[in-house]
Scaffold this motif. Structure first.
Motif, PDB file in Angstrom:
ATOM      1  N   PHE A   1      -7.678  14.999 -69.049  1.00 34.61           N
ATOM      2  CA  PHE A   1      -7.408  16.229 -68.308  1.00 34.61           C
ATOM      3  C   PHE A   1      -6.506  15.951 -67.110  1.00 34.61           C
TER       4      PHE A   1
ATOM      5  N   SER B   1      -9.872  19.304 -73.293  1.00 32.01           N
ATOM      6  CA  SER B   1     -10.228  18.133 -72.495  1.00 32.01           C
ATOM      7  C   SER B   1     -11.196  18.506 -71.370  1.00 32.01           C
ATOM      8  N   TYR B   2     -11.032  19.694 -70.799  1.00 29.46           N
ATOM      9  CA  TYR B   2     -11.951  20.129 -69.744  1.00 29.46           C
ATOM     10  C   TYR B   2     -13.334  20.422 -70.319  1.00 29.46           C
TER      11      TYR B   2
ATOM     12  N   THR C   1      -5.587  21.526 -72.715  1.00 22.50           N
ATOM     13  CA  THR C   1      -6.206  21.448 -71.395  1.00 22.50           C
ATOM     14  C   THR C   1      -7.653  21.947 -71.448  1.00 22.50           C
TER      15      THR C   1
ATOM     16  N   TRP D   1     -12.457  24.883 -61.902  1.00 22.72           N
ATOM     17  CA  TRP D   1     -11.359  25.451 -62.688  1.00 22.72           C
ATOM     18  C   TRP D   1     -10.662  26.565 -61.903  1.00 22.72           C
TER      19      TRP D   1
ATOM     20  N   CYS E   1     -12.514  12.124 -71.160  1.00 23.04           N
ATOM     21  CA  CYS E   1     -11.971  13.488 -71.108  1.00 23.04           C
ATOM     22  C   CYS E   1     -11.422  13.814 -69.721  1.00 23.04           C
TER      23      CYS E   1
END
Length: 155
Positions: A57, A86-87, A83, A128, A53
């Protein structure tokens, strides 16, 4: 206990206890406690999920940056479905890896996963926010060299 020739009561107690007459209570319980394998599998699966992942990302962010360089496409909002998915997978993988690793060192399953989840969410949320801030700077043209010694610019 059994070697006392005058105590018939001690002899009866020894026979009643069966083959565990010379064990203490804690020793008897340890005979029946299943000792499982350490959760290496959980840590390994978490590591694999985090790597896959994380690479996904990374590729998505790189594609977004390439699109911005070539066609001046918007970098933000970063929170689009692929996005975020995957995060979230990256956060899940890191949680499983840390939780499994803590269990290897003797933490209980629930405690280890709760601590791992808190660590992953706090770190992942901060990363993030930093990534969105850096992408906003790139899009606005106000991007400058990142100084990791000055943590005030990150918050």
């Amino acid at each position: 206990m059994i070697s006392d020739p005058t105590g018939s009561e001690a002899l009866t107690q020894g026979y009643a206890a069966g083959s565990f007459a010379d064990f203490e209570g804690a020793d008897i319980l340890l005979e029946y406690v299943p000792v499982g394998q350490p959760p290496f599998f959980l840590a390994g699966v978490g590591f694999a999920i985090a790597i896959l992942c994380g690479l996904t990302f990374s590729r998505l962010v790189q594609n977004r940056l390439d699109g911005w360089k070539q066609d001046r496409l918007n970098l933000l909002p970063l929170a689009v479905a692929e996005t975020v998915a995957s995060y979230a997978g990256l956060i899940l993988g890191v949680t499983l890896f840390i939780g499994g690793s803590l269990q290897v060192f003797g933490f209980g399953g629930g405690t280890a996963l709760l601590v791992a989840l808190l660590l992953s969410l706090l770190t992942g949320g901060a990363l993030w926010a930093q990534l969105e801030g850096l992408m906003r700077q790139v899009q606005d043209g106000s991007f400058k060299a990142v100084d990791f010694d000055n943590f005030d610019q990150f918050f």
